[in-house]
Write a protein that holds these residues in place. Structure first.
Motif: not given
Length: 135
Positions: A46-53, A85-88, A90-105
């Protein structure tokens, strides 16, 4: 493989998605938008864009697996982000990267990111939906 992802000459190459998806399979999978709920329906991050992504992408992976698919079969992702906003980015990409690492893809299909005023649950910051094609 039912999906071929590519970038067309003359269009920019973007690391997190491809410009074009060519689908040749026979089974279409349309998924409801996935948000940052865990299996019990509790909001993660909650309140954490990277974690929610991250959680939303993990949920997409779970839903794809139920249909006999994976991110390799995704023809299109649509992502809705509250108050984008475009400033978000890096947080969006961080969330995608963390999910990618866990998914292996690395989920890199064509994608559309849409900024929205709100989602159906006020604490949700992102929703991800996918269309997949499998043989």
């Amino acid at each position: 493989m039912a999906i071929t992802l590519m970038n067309s000459p003359g269009l920019p190459e973007i690391d997190v998605y491809r410009q074009v998806s060519v689908a040749t399979g026979s089974k279409l999978v349309f998924m409801a938008g996935q948000v940052a709920w865990d299996a019990k329906g509790v909001t993660v991050g909650e309140g954490d864009l990277a974690a929610q992504v991250e959680q939303s992408y993990l949920n997409v992976g779970t839903a794809l697996a139920q249909a006999g698919a994976s991110f390799h079969d995704v023809a299109k992702l649509t992502v809705y982000v509250v108050d984008w906003t475009p400033e978000k980015l890096p947080l969006f990409l961080e969330g995608v990267a963390r999910a990618s690492a866990k998914l292996g893809v690395t989920p890199v299909p064509p994608a559309t990111l849409i900024g929205v005023a709100a989602l159906h649950v006020p604490e949700h910051l992102v929703e991800v939906e996918a269309v997949a094609v499998i043989d």
